[in-house]
Design a protein around this motif. Sequence first.
Motif, PDB file in Angstrom:
ATOM      1  N   LEU A   1     112.450  96.499  54.684  1.00  0.00           N
ATOM      2  CA  LEU A   1     111.890  95.507  55.609  1.00  0.00           C
ATOM      3  C   LEU A   1     111.137  94.400  54.856  1.00  0.00           C
ATOM      4  N   GLY A   2     110.116  94.791  54.091  1.00  0.00           N
ATOM      5  CA  GLY A   2     109.247  93.788  53.471  1.00  0.00           C
ATOM      6  C   GLY A   2     109.577  93.435  52.035  1.00  0.00           C
ATOM      7  N   ASN A   3     110.428  94.248  51.401  1.00  0.00           N
ATOM      8  CA  ASN A   3     110.770  94.080  49.975  1.00  0.00           C
ATOM      9  C   ASN A   3     109.527  94.169  49.074  1.00  0.00           C
ATOM     10  N   ILE A   4     108.575  95.018  49.487  1.00  0.00           N
ATOM     11  CA  ILE A   4     107.415  95.240  48.617  1.00  0.00           C
ATOM     12  C   ILE A   4     107.177  96.730  48.346  1.00  0.00           C
ATOM     13  N   CYS A   5     107.884  97.618  49.040  1.00  0.00           N
ATOM     14  CA  CYS A   5     107.702  99.059  48.792  1.00  0.00           C
ATOM     15  C   CYS A   5     109.029  99.718  48.407  1.00  0.00           C
ATOM     16  N   ARG A   6     109.869 100.045  49.394  1.00  0.00           N
ATOM     17  CA  ARG A   6     111.046 100.883  49.131  1.00  0.00           C
ATOM     18  C   ARG A   6     112.109 100.208  48.281  1.00  0.00           C
TER      19      ARG A   6
ATOM     20  N   ASP B   1     109.399 104.601  55.902  1.00  0.00           N
ATOM     21  CA  ASP B   1     108.568 103.448  55.550  1.00  0.00           C
ATOM     22  C   ASP B   1     107.160 103.941  55.205  1.00  0.00           C
TER      23      ASP B   1
ATOM     24  N   HIS C   1     106.373  88.564  53.116  1.00  0.00           N
ATOM     25  CA  HIS C   1     105.775  88.830  51.793  1.00  0.00           C
ATOM     26  C   HIS C   1     106.456  88.040  50.675  1.00  0.00           C
TER      27      HIS C   1
END
Length: 159
Positions: free
Chosen positions: A9-14, A125, A46
Motif C-alpha cells: 500500500l504505502g511502499n514503506i514497510c512490506r 500490514d 509517502h
Amino acid sequence: MSRILFICLGNICRSPMAEAVMRKLVKERGLEAKYEIDSAGLISYHEGEGADPRMKFHAKRHGYLLTHISRPVREMDFDLFDLIVSMDDSNWERLHRLAPTVEAETKIVRMTDYCRTHVIDHVPDPYYGGDQGFENVIEILEDACEGLLEELEKLEGKV
Ligand code: 4NP
C-alpha cells in the motif's frame, strides 16, 4: 533478465522489505546480472520518504539495510516489469484495476503463493501494529522470496 516489482500500500514497510530480501538472495547466489528488483506503492502519500523507521529497525536486526525511497506504481511499470508481486488481496485487486491490458494483468501475482513453510494468503500490514508484526513480515518474506527465486530459476531450467 527477470524484472520484479514488489507492491504494497504505502511502499514503506512490506514491499521495500521484500525488495531487500530478494536483492540479498540474488546477491548471495551471484545472480545480480539476471534480476532487476524494485518496489512501489498503491498510494503516493509517502512518496519521497525512506522506509518506515520501525521496518528499518527490524530489517537491520536481520542484516538488511533498507535504502528504497517510496514511489507510487505507474501504468508504465506494467511494461517495464515481468512480475508484479502483491502483498495482499486489496493490493491485488487495485493492481488489476490499474493494469492497462489483459496481458498486463497476467503479470500480477501474490507474494504468499510462493511461501513454502507458511500457509497464509497475504502478508499482514504491520503499519498499525507492534514489533511482532514487523518481525512477522520479515519471516514471511524470507520464505516467499526463496520460493519465488527458486520458481524463477526453475523456469529457466537452472535448478
Ligand atoms: P505498507 O504499510 O503498505 O506495507 O508500506 C503501510 C504504510 C502506510 C500506510 C499503510 C500501510 N498508511 O496508511 O499510510
